[in-house]
Design a protein around this motif. Structure first.
Motif: not given
Length: 459
Positions: A248-251, A277-278, A391-396
């Motif tokens: 998965q990618f966090s962008v 999506l961040a 930061y958002v990736a840490e939630k997912f």
């Protein structure tokens, strides 16, 4: 491979014509008629170098450029990067950080714009004529575009940025380029104002044609195409390293171009389980993917200025796929947005817009805390945009699917934010050399007619 408009009112055109057209004459965005399925190529592609992979991906879409010419264009474009892998991934905590900032302006935009600058020069050399590029930037696009075409024959570039709303170093990277074909305009307004001026000017088709206007913003298909390559490359490296079957990618997301490239790679067959999506406080896209409502708000200045956007120029391309490639339905939605400032799509049975996307928001406090924490725990400094994505990736996080976080700029570009987060600046020799550089820039009102007048006077 032929290209069509999302709004359905244009005859299919070849790749080189799509590059030179930028925004479609009907106001839509260009997309290939069909996306190739590359599932049976992935194993062979996974063993290629970055430039070899870029050639294999791009040649599927640039079918009117001879292979030898395309290979040379790609080799020349990535020879300007300081890392042998072009876009390396590094282990930081639970994540792979995909470093996209090893190009001339230390931002991910170089990956596409070094290629696009060479592509413009190639097409003009073959066809003759001139190109006058008009662009809008919230920070990094402008300098990357300028460095992609500075000094090139038969090309002028006019870049608008919101006055006082880019970081000082981002501004200096643009305004210190003194080549005669480079023009910087500081617009008294927001990035959305700059983007609106650009789109309105391109929408005046007689003016666009008469003055040979072209686009380097991510409305230009070639930019999105070049960005798909690093999704493949990073996924291959991570799958190889971890033995996982998906990633998965966090962008960090503003204009939706970067994450759109990931979406297209997944649609082509790359095993991507999730696109995270961040956004920062300018969260129109997070709100859309969580609620189905895409509605304007006032753009808020933040420490991640390249994401300070409320109208994402590439969103229309995603929406076209979302409505089943129905151009009439797409036009109705875009007209709703134009007239009412809002458009809506139905949520699916799982209560979201699209199961492929997870969306979240990181505000300024969260961004600073994340930069500080990663420096203390891992000795790695994130730039403010990358920190939003982390930061958002840490939630997912997913135990089955390793997360690759896109690092979109070098932290040295954001001196004050980094000092605020960790108490000291980060340096890079490219940026340190700008400290006493001479600059050239003109301030202009937020007025499309004045910008058009400036173009006419300086072309």
């Amino acid at each position: 491979m032929k290209y069509i408009s999302t709004r359905g009112q244009m005859e299919p055109i070849e790749f080189q014509d799509a590059v030179m057209t930028g925004l479609a004459p009907d106001g839509g965005l260009l997309l290939p008629q069909e996306l190739p399925d590359v599932g049976n190529k992935l194993e062979a592609w996974s063993k290629l170098s970055y430039t070899e992979l870029a050639f294999e991906v791009i040649r599927l879409f640039a079918t009117d450029i001879p292979d030898a010419d395309l290979k040379q264009l790609i080799d020349d474009s990535y020879a300007t990067f300081e890392h042998p892998e072009v876009c390396p991934s590094v282990d930081v905590g639970d994540f792979q950080i995909l470093e996209l900032f090893h190009g001339p302006t230390l931002a991910f935009k170089d990956v596409a714009l070094q290629f696009l600058g060479n592509l413009f020069a190639y097409i003009l050399e073959k066809r003759g004529g001139k190109l006058n590029i008009l662009g809008a930037t919230s920070g990094d696009t402008g300098s990357a575009a300028i460095h992609g075409v500075r000094g090139k024959p038969n090309i002028n570039i006019f870049i608008m940025h919101p006055e006082g709303r880019t970081s000082p170093l981002q501004e200096k990277q643009m305004t210190s380029v003194l080549d005669a074909n480079v023009f910087n305009l500081a617009v008294d307004g927001s990035f959305d104002d700059c983007q609106n001026i650009m789109k309105t000017t391109f929408g005046d088709v007689p003016f666009k044609t008469e003055h040979s206007l072209g686009s380097v913003n991510s409305v230009n298909w070639a930019r999105v195409l070049a960005q798909t390559v690093y999704y493949f490359y990073a996924a291959f490296r991570t799958l190889e390293k971890t033995g996982a079957s998906t990633v998965q990618f966090s962008v960090p997301t503003g204009n939706f171009g970067d994450i759109l490239a990931g979406y297209l790679a997944q649609q082509m067959g790359l095993p991507v389980s999730k696109l995270i999506l961040a956004t920062n406080e300018n969260d129109i896209l997070t709100r859309f993917f969580n609620t189905g409502e895409y509605s304007k708000a006032q753009a808020v200045p933040t420490i991640s200025p390249s994401m300070d956007i409320q109208v994402a120029s590439n969103f229309e391309r995603y929406l076209y796929f979302k409505v089943g490639k129905d151009a009439a339905k797409l036009v109705d939605l875009m007209n709703d947005f134009k007239d009412k400032g809002v458009l809506k799509v139905a949520l699916n049975e799982t209560g979201v817009v699209d199961d492929l996307f997870a969306a979240g928001r990181g505000d300024t406090a969260s961004t600073l805390e994340t930069i500080k924490r990663y420096k203390e725990q891992y000795g790695y400094v994130l730039d403010p945009h990358t920190a939003v994505g982390v930061y958002v990736a840490e939630k997912f996080r997913s135990p089955e699917s390793p997360t690759i976080c896109l690092a979109t700029a070098h932290p040295a570009k954001f001196t004050q934010a980094i000092i605020d987060a960790i108490g000291e600046a980060v340096h890079h020799p490219t940026l340190d050399a700008l400290e006493h550089a001479e600059t050239r820039c003109e301030t202009i009102a937020n007025d499309v007619d004045l910008v058009k007048q400036y173009l006419v006077e300086h072309i």
